[in-house]
Design an enzyme around this catalytic site. Structure first.
Site, PDB file in Angstrom:
ATOM      1  N   ASN A   1       0.853  -1.178   0.000  1.00 52.17           N
ATOM      2  CA  ASN A   1       0.000   0.000   0.000  1.00 52.17           C
ATOM      3  C   ASN A   1       0.899   1.241   0.000  1.00 52.17           C
ATOM      4  OD1 ASN A   1      -1.854   2.014   0.489  1.00 52.17           O
ATOM      5  ND2 ASN A   1      -2.352   1.362   2.573  1.00 52.17           N
TER       6      ASN A   1
ATOM      7  N   LYS B   1       0.024   4.309  -0.024  1.00 51.62           N
ATOM      8  CA  LYS B   1      -0.576   5.483   0.646  1.00 51.62           C
ATOM      9  C   LYS B   1      -0.273   6.735  -0.201  1.00 51.62           C
ATOM     10  CE  LYS B   1       0.095   3.118   4.986  1.00 51.62           C
ATOM     11  NZ  LYS B   1       0.055   3.194   6.420  1.00 51.62           N
TER      12      LYS B   1
ATOM     13  N   HIS C   1      -9.734   0.681   4.971  1.00 47.11           N
ATOM     14  CA  HIS C   1      -8.435   0.922   5.618  1.00 47.11           C
ATOM     15  C   HIS C   1      -8.633   1.882   6.801  1.00 47.11           C
ATOM     16  CE1 HIS C   1      -4.321   2.198   6.326  1.00 47.11           C
ATOM     17  NE2 HIS C   1      -3.938   1.098   5.696  1.00 47.11           N
TER      18      HIS C   1
ATOM     19  N   GLU D   1      -6.946   4.254   7.906  1.00 43.45           N
ATOM     20  CA  GLU D   1      -6.701   5.685   7.631  1.00 43.45           C
ATOM     21  C   GLU D   1      -7.929   6.320   6.983  1.00 43.45           C
ATOM     22  OE1 GLU D   1      -2.892   5.333   5.669  1.00 43.45           O
ATOM     23  OE2 GLU D   1      -1.978   4.785   7.571  1.00 43.45           O
TER      24      GLU D   1
ATOM     25  N   GLU E   1      -5.642  -5.425  10.382  1.00 43.42           N
ATOM     26  CA  GLU E   1      -4.598  -4.434  10.592  1.00 43.42           C
ATOM     27  C   GLU E   1      -4.855  -3.664  11.890  1.00 43.42           C
ATOM     28  OE1 GLU E   1      -2.571  -3.264   6.717  1.00 43.42           O
ATOM     29  OE2 GLU E   1      -4.353  -2.026   6.857  1.00 43.42           O
TER      30      GLU E   1
ATOM     31  N   GLY F   1       2.192   1.709  10.825  1.00 42.03           N
ATOM     32  CA  GLY F   1       3.145   2.809  10.681  1.00 42.03           C
ATOM     33  C   GLY F   1       3.871   3.172  11.963  1.00 42.03           C
TER      34      GLY F   1
ATOM     35  N   SER G   1       3.125  -2.756  10.484  1.00 42.78           N
ATOM     36  CA  SER G   1       4.577  -2.811  10.716  1.00 42.78           C
ATOM     37  C   SER G   1       5.206  -4.155  10.327  1.00 42.78           C
ATOM     38  CB  SER G   1       4.910  -2.434  12.154  1.00 42.78           C
ATOM     39  OG  SER G   1       4.554  -1.081  12.383  1.00 42.78           O
TER      40      SER G   1
END
Ligand code: PEP
Length: 237
Positions: A7, A9, A91, A93, A160, A166, A196
């Site tokens: 990904n 991003k 996701h 985010e 996740e 991250g 991670s």
């Protein structure tokens, strides 16, 4: 067979994305990589790339419309221009930063399901929920399946944990096993782990029986690292 996904991003330009994909594609071809590889570039870097059968390019996000007045979004028409049929939905985010509700997410899911897209559907819990124990964590995670057809044939799941994304803090093998086994006991779909994942831990994580691959952010953005990840996971399953 594993599924290894990158990904991007909001990273890489159109030029560096092309170089990344070309290099990854050559590596897959020359090294007889059989695992399924997915790359999610920014929407400004989408294109029609001619890739090996097991390398697919997907979109990180899109609106649930063919086209229309949705400033800042792309829709089906802009994705189909490049013959792409893979999308990341849910996701953390998107959920946390862009405030997508479960209702928004399920609308998006249903729209792209109708179009026959391969959907990588992400779920994950924040640290304060994890700290309340496994039962509370599972309740939280299963609530993220509301409005989602978990029997959809082109569905891949990704667990996740938000506290691991991250941050450099990976979930322990024990954490991953507990959650993955609980999800898999209810939903019979490929299940990736993300949070991670890096060169140093990918082998251990992807060797777990309940892990069908990895969704990787940070550690996948350097193409030489990504290639090493593909090499390390080549013969695992
Ligand atoms: C992700 O955003 O999907 C992700 C797993 O990121 P990272 O690998 O950087 O934790």
């Amino acid at each position: 067979m594993l599924i290894i996904a990158s990904n991007f991003k909001t990273n890489h330009t159109r030029k560096s994305t092309k170089e990344f994909i070309l290099k990854t594609n050559s590596f897959i071809k020359e090294n007889n990589i059989k695992n399924e590889v997915l790359i999610f570039p920014t929407s400004s870097s989408l294109d029609s790339f001619s890739c090996e059968k097991n390398l697919n390019i997907g979109v990180q996000n899109a609106f649930s419309a063919i086209k229309g007045s949705y400033t800042g979004e792309i829709g089906l028409e802009q994705i189909e221009e490049f013959g792409l049929k893979t999308i990341l939905i849910g996701h953390s985010e998107r959920r946390e930063i862009f405030k997508e509700s479960q209702e928004d997410i399920s609308k998006k899911f249903n729209f792209y399901k109708e179009q026959g897209f391969k959907i990588i559907y992400c779920i994950g819990e924040p640290l304060e929920i994890k700290n309340q124990g496994l039962d509370k964590t599972l309740d939280y995670l299963f609530a993220q399946f509301e409005g989602i057809d978990t029997s959809y044939e082109n569905l891949i799941l990704a667990y996740e944990p938000i506290w691991a994304i991250g941050t450099g803090v990976t979930a322990t093998v024990e954490d991953i096993k507990n959650i993955h086994e609980a999800i898999k006991s209810k939903i019979d779909k490929a299940l990736l782990y993300g949070g991670s994942v890096k060169l140093e831990n990918i082998k251990e994580i992807c060797s777990l029986k309940s892990v069908d691959g990895a969704l990787i952010g940070t550690a996948s953005w350097d193409v030489d690292d990504f290639i090493q990840i593909l090499e390390k996971t080549k013969d695992l399953k």
